[in-house]
Design a protein around this motif. Structure first.
Motif, PDB file in Angstrom:
ATOM      1  N   VAL B  37      35.486 -56.123  43.199  1.00  0.00           N
ATOM      2  CA  VAL B  37      34.090 -55.654  43.293  1.00  0.00           C
ATOM      3  C   VAL B  37      33.371 -55.889  41.964  1.00  0.00           C
ATOM      4  CG1 VAL B  37      32.596 -53.640  43.668  1.00  0.00           C
ATOM      5  CG2 VAL B  37      34.644 -53.931  45.045  1.00  0.00           C
ATOM      6  N   GLN B  38      34.113 -55.724  40.890  1.00  0.00           N
ATOM      7  CA  GLN B  38      33.512 -55.901  39.560  1.00  0.00           C
ATOM      8  C   GLN B  38      33.431 -57.369  39.151  1.00  0.00           C
ATOM      9  OE1 GLN B  38      35.954 -53.468  37.036  1.00  0.00           O
ATOM     10  NE2 GLN B  38      35.047 -51.558  37.759  1.00  0.00           N
ATOM     11  N   ARG B  40      36.228 -59.349  38.801  1.00  0.00           N
ATOM     12  CA  ARG B  40      37.419 -59.720  38.033  1.00  0.00           C
ATOM     13  C   ARG B  40      38.575 -59.985  38.988  1.00  0.00           C
ATOM     14  NH1 ARG B  40      39.661 -55.661  35.657  1.00  0.00           N
ATOM     15  NH2 ARG B  40      38.489 -53.990  36.644  1.00  0.00           N
ATOM     16  N   VAL B 273      33.857 -46.841  43.763  1.00  0.00           N
ATOM     17  CA  VAL B 273      33.203 -47.971  43.089  1.00  0.00           C
ATOM     18  C   VAL B 273      31.689 -47.899  43.214  1.00  0.00           C
ATOM     19  CG1 VAL B 273      35.146 -49.564  43.280  1.00  0.00           C
ATOM     20  CG2 VAL B 273      33.417 -49.552  45.066  1.00  0.00           C
ATOM     21  N   ALA B 274      31.198 -47.129  44.167  1.00  0.00           N
ATOM     22  CA  ALA B 274      29.750 -47.126  44.408  1.00  0.00           C
ATOM     23  C   ALA B 274      29.016 -46.014  43.671  1.00  0.00           C
ATOM     24  CB  ALA B 274      29.477 -47.014  45.904  1.00  0.00           C
ATOM     25  N   PHE B 275      29.758 -45.061  43.108  1.00  0.00           N
ATOM     26  CA  PHE B 275      29.082 -43.908  42.495  1.00  0.00           C
ATOM     27  C   PHE B 275      29.506 -43.685  41.051  1.00  0.00           C
ATOM     28  CE2 PHE B 275      28.425 -42.854  46.934  1.00  0.00           C
ATOM     29  CZ  PHE B 275      27.135 -42.343  46.919  1.00  0.00           C
TER      30      PHE B 275
END
Lengths: 389, 304
Positions: B37-38, B40, B273-275
């Motif tokens: 998601v980032q 990487r 990952v969203a918050f």
């Protein structure tokens, strides 16, 4: 700037200076110099009562390199590779301001195309710096995803710098008399592709960050700078603009080609962490637009450098000058004094981080929650290396 | 010792071995998903094994008193204890562990036992960051216990039992018999509490590196850290299996268990990952309002 009165320490702040640690009601904590919640080489000495900060003192000095003094013992051209190191994430403003002060005292005229290239690199540096900042701001509240996105896209901008100057971090591209090199072939297309990538990213960041309920909960109302503090503390840049003060050196005292470019001074009214982030976010959009304008309107050919005298025997007429520019953190200034010799008599660097990371931080942190220290500090957008010259 | 007891212990050891490895691989997969998601690549799947081996091979010369040593022991006791009283596979002799009539209550106790032990141990360390982490952790734990307990009470009332095995049995016969559908409010309350239990975003301030402490682990290193990492794998599996059993109909074989627990875990990963993270008092306020009210609705549904 008006002669506003110095605001006295708040009651809370004064009480903080009088705390009795032996009472057992308070705890002394150090944050930094090695800590993920600190922005660079400085430390914060916190006195807390429960989760509330009752006193904060800043400590700098971990990165003092004595640049200003060093410059007095080096020739004007020898100082050129030093100045960029004063601010690591955004070195180009140092290069430009140092070159501009030297050129003013020496009476050097810079070719027009060189000014376009200088302006282009300053905006690219602004973009890279803001992309790094946005990672820090969200990271300070635990949102590492945006941090990684920001740093990745900053790297795309650094790729462009590497093409242009050979260096990713320190570019040493702007030199007295002009710039060091031409744009590489195909640079414009590659730069536009990077700008498009960053623009796409901004859409994602806006949704994930500014429309995020938890981010709003953390950032809104945190570190509200009263408008009356702006002048008395010497606050500039997005920190001032988020308080509704429409002050921007690019508009107020245009330099390079900013008077020919189309952009707005973004302001907000809340003056809290959320509004400061929003102002900077809008300035990223402005920066993208400015770079596109410059790529379109820049003369495609022409000289990029003026012939300088022999740098080993270059003496600059006696005099003094102060030049300033608007960097991502606020007003950046260079004061140069020449005694007519081949060495500067005095070089003084005015970095906005000195005000924002020391006086402002000490004042605004009192009463805040200790979990908010990192977020608050990043929201002032400070780079400790420029505090210690 | 009776043969059946020896066999039961052997089966439990096998379950524990599977849960430990599953927990490790799940953790590594999560790291990789977060990394993707980032933008990487993330760690290799076997990296946590190397970390645990490396940390367990290290020794320390620092002493902070007996309680400091016992902290990680309490923690892993809590993790293993939780796991051993949860049936892993419904209807399986091998993977039933030591479940009995009132195991829900014992599991509830074990879930919080480890954290209390850690608090005592880390507090003994004397590092102010540990103390801050401990106070944040205990405060948040007290808050998410409320909706979690309400959800458990709702299920106990609904199915008229305090046995996990019987709660699973009550959910057999079709997907609509799962507690997720028969009592969605209790499920929602428990899942929100689960986010707090996992200490992922937005409830990760207990171990937040930027916001001063990285919690009790700031003082635990070398083989202490190895123990904590081992516990994290087992405890993660135990919590996921518990939630699967209570709200998602349990599992009749290992493949179903892996699919269900992986999907449950993804809820925390996606939200994580969203918050960003709440401050601790914001977490407490949230737990005591939103999921608690939902939990009360779940209780009403159960009583109805």
């Amino acid at each position: 700037m008006t002669n506003a009165p110095i605001i006295p320490l708040t009651d809370n702040h004064q009480a903080g200076r009088r705390v009795d640690l032996s009472s057992g009601k308070y705890l002394k904590l150090w944050q930094g110099p090695q800590h993920p919640g600190i922005t660079g080489n400085m430390s914060l000495e916190l006195t807390v009562s429960g989760d509330e900060i009752v006193d904060l003192r800043t400590h700098v000095g971990y990165l003092h390199r004595g640049f200003e003094k060093l410059m007095e013992r080096r020739t004007y051209i020898q100082n050129f590779p030093i100045v960029c190191r004063i601010c690591v994430p955004e070195p180009d403003f140092n290069e430009y301001l140092y070159a501009a002060t030297v050129e003013e005292l020496a009476g050097i005229r810079v070719p027009e195309r060189a000014n376009w290239l200088r302006n282009l690199t300053l905006e690219m540096a602004r973009l890279a710096s803001f992309l790094q900042w946005i990672g820090g701001q969200t990271g300070a509240f635990g949102m590492g995803v945006i941090g990684q996105w920001g740093i990745t896209h900053r790297d795309y901008v650094l790729d462009l710098f590497e093409e242009l100057s050979g260096g990713r971090i320190y570019h040493m591209y702007i030199i007295p008399g002009g710039v060091r090199g031409e744009l590489p072939e195909g640079f414009e297309e590659r730069a536009r592709a990077v700008l498009d990538k960053v623009e796409n990213l901004l859409g994602d960041i806006e949704r994930a960050m500014f429309h995020n309920a938890v981010f709003k909960d953390r950032a809104k109302g945190l570190g509200v700078i009263p408008r009356e503090m702006i002048d008395s503390y010497g606050i500039t840049g997005p920190n001032a603009r988020a308080a509704g003060v429409a002050r921007d050196v690019r508009k107020d005292q245009p330099y390079l080609l900013y008077d020919q470019l189309d952009f707005d001074v973004v302001t907000a009214s809340g003056s809290d962490t959320y509004d400061r982030a929003w102002v900077r976010f809008q300035e990223i959009h402005q920066s993208l637009s400015l770079i596109r304008q410059m790529l379109t309107r820049m003369p495609k050919s022409g000289p990029i450098h003026t012939q300088l005298p022999n740098p080993l025997h270059w003496k600059i007429p006696a005099g003094q000058t102060y030049r300033r520019a608007e960097c991502t953190r606020g007003e950046y200034g260079y004061y140069l004094v020449s005694d007519g010799s081949g060495y500067p008599r005095r070089v003084y660097v005015r970095g906005p981080s000195y005000t924002h990371a020391v006086a402002l931080m000490e004042s605004m942190a009192v009463g805040a929650n200790i979990a908010d220290v990192a977020g608050l500090m990043v929201s002032f957008h400070t780079y400790p290396p420029e505090i210690e010259r | 010792m009776e043969t059946s007891l020896v066999l039961k212990i052997a089966y439990a050891a096998l379950s524990l071995f599977i849960a430990f490895n599953y927990g490790i691989l799940l953790g590594a997969t999560t790291y990789r998903i977060r990394a993707r998601v980032q933008g990487r690549l993330g760690i290799r799947l076997y990296q946590p094994y190397l970390d645990i081996i490396k940390n367990n091979a290290k020794r320390t010369s620092i002493s902070h008193g007996i309680m400091f040593y016992l902290g990680p022991i309490f923690r892993i006791t809590g993790g293993v204890g939780t796991f051993l009283f949860i049936p892993m596979i419904y209807g399986s002799v091998v993977f039933s562990n030591f479940s009995f009539a009132g195991d829900v209550l014992l599991v509830l106790y074990f879930i919080f036992f480890g954290q209390l032990g850690m608090a005592l141990g880390a507090g003994e360390g004397g590092h102010p960051y540990s103390a801050i982490g401990v106070s944040r952790g205990l405060a948040q734990m007290t808050a998410f216990e409320v909706p979690f307990t309400l959800a458990i009470i709702a299920l106990a009332v609904q199915h008229n039992t305090l046995s996990i095995t019987e709660i699973i049995a009550a959910q057999q016969g079709g997907i609509l018999n799962w507690s997720l559908f028969t009592n969605p409010a209790a499920t929602a309350a428990a899942l929100i509490a689960f986010l707090g239990m996992n200490m992922g975003n937005p409830f990760s301030v207990v171990t937040a590196p930027q916001e001063i402490p990285i919690g009790p682990p700031v003082e635990y290193h070398s083989n202490y850290l190895g123990l904590l990492q081992t516990n994290r794998s087992i405890f993660n599996s135990a919590k996921l299996i518990l939630f699967m059993n209570l709200f998602f109909g349990g599992a009749t074989n290992l493949i179903v268990m892996i699919i269900k627990t992986f999907l449950i875990y993804m809820i925390t990963v996606i939200i994580g990952v969203a918050f960003p993270r709440f401050r601790v008092e914001q977490s407490i306020r949230f737990f005591l309002v939103v999921p608690t009210l939902i939990g009360l609705v779940g209780l009403v549904i159960a009583l109805w």
